[in-house]
Design an enzyme around this catalytic site. Structure first.
Site, PDB file in Angstrom:
ATOM      1  N   HIS A  79       1.015  -1.203  -0.172  1.00  0.00           N
ATOM      2  CA  HIS A  79       0.284  -0.047   0.027  1.00  0.00           C
ATOM      3  C   HIS A  79       1.198   1.663  -0.225  1.00  0.00           C
ATOM      4  CE1 HIS A  79      -3.513  -1.980   1.767  1.00  0.00           C
ATOM      5  NE2 HIS A  79      -3.442  -2.327   0.974  1.00  0.00           N
ATOM      6  N   GLU A  81       1.085   3.708   2.067  1.00  0.00           N
ATOM      7  CA  GLU A  81       1.231   3.912   3.390  1.00  0.00           C
ATOM      8  C   GLU A  81       2.468   3.146   3.325  1.00  0.00           C
ATOM      9  OE1 GLU A  81      -1.964   3.283   2.372  1.00  0.00           O
ATOM     10  OE2 GLU A  81      -3.559   4.139   3.788  1.00  0.00           O
ATOM     11  N   CYS A 109      -6.162   1.840   6.026  1.00  0.00           N
ATOM     12  CA  CYS A 109      -6.268   0.334   6.295  1.00  0.00           C
ATOM     13  C   CYS A 109      -6.084  -0.463   8.170  1.00  0.00           C
ATOM     14  CB  CYS A 109      -6.746  -0.314   4.854  1.00  0.00           C
ATOM     15  SG  CYS A 109      -4.936  -0.926   5.151  1.00  0.00           S
ATOM     16  N   CYS A 112      -2.439  -0.105   7.674  1.00  0.00           N
ATOM     17  CA  CYS A 112      -1.835   0.618   7.188  1.00  0.00           C
ATOM     18  C   CYS A 112      -1.808   1.366   8.894  1.00  0.00           C
ATOM     19  CB  CYS A 112      -2.012   1.652   6.009  1.00  0.00           C
ATOM     20  SG  CYS A 112      -1.462   0.756   4.741  1.00  0.00           S
TER      21      CYS A 112
END
Length: 178
Positions: A79, A81, A109, A112
């Site tokens: 991801h 992040e 999420c 993260c």
């Protein structure tokens, strides 16, 4: 009607109808850095990834910048992040990111958000809340759980309309195509 295209042949990415933003270097505020994250999200779209972008800032300098790369890397942890946090830690030579700010186009999420807490990011600024999977105020607030050893400051809504339009358009066009 079914496609006769073999599964291993990938369709070309959808053209991105959005333009990158060019913030003024004169005012390095939250909107400035969110525009940089937004530009990373544009890059994600162009790579046929979910258009989420992130930047990590330390002393008004970008030390991590990434977009989602889950499809490209075949890695569910890739991801924006996570990648930006890793870059920032490498830059600083320390996993403790207390004095940094993470800008991300969509609320992080669970994975993260956990990484934000574990790396001790000082502040998270995000564009669009996620009422289904967001864990910094949208669906859950993991940063406020009793016993968590790090409290991160959270701000939402920066460039929310632009970030929302980008995500909404991406998924709408994906559904039409499939």
């Amino acid at each position: 009607m079914q496609d006769n295209v073999p599964e291993n042949v990938k369709k070309a990415p959808l053209p991105c109808p959005f333009e990158k933003l060019y913030p003024s270097q004169l005012n390095k505020d939250d909107e400035f850095y969110m525009k940089l994250a937004y530009n990373q999200a544009i890059e994600a779209w162009r790579a046929d990834e979910v258009p989420i972008g992130a930047v990590v800032v330390y002393e008004d300098r970008v030390i991590g910048s990434a977009h989602n790369q889950v499809e490209f890397s075949k890695d569910p942890t890739a991801h924006a992040e996570m990648l930006a946090i890793t870059q920032a830690a490498n830059f600083l030579g320390d996993w403790r990111l207390n004095k940094t700010r993470l800008y991300v186009t969509k609320e992080p999420c669970p994975m993260c958000s956990g990484a934000v807490i574990m790396s001790r990011v000082g502040q998270v600024i995000y564009g669009v809340p996620d009422t289904k999977m967001g864990c910094l105020g949208g669906a859950y607030s993991v940063h406020l759980l009793e016993g968590v050893n790090h409290r991160v400051d959270v701000k939402s809504g920066v460039l929310a309309n632009e970030c929302y339009a980008l995500l909404q358009s991406f998924f709408k066009l994906k559904r039409v195509r499939e």
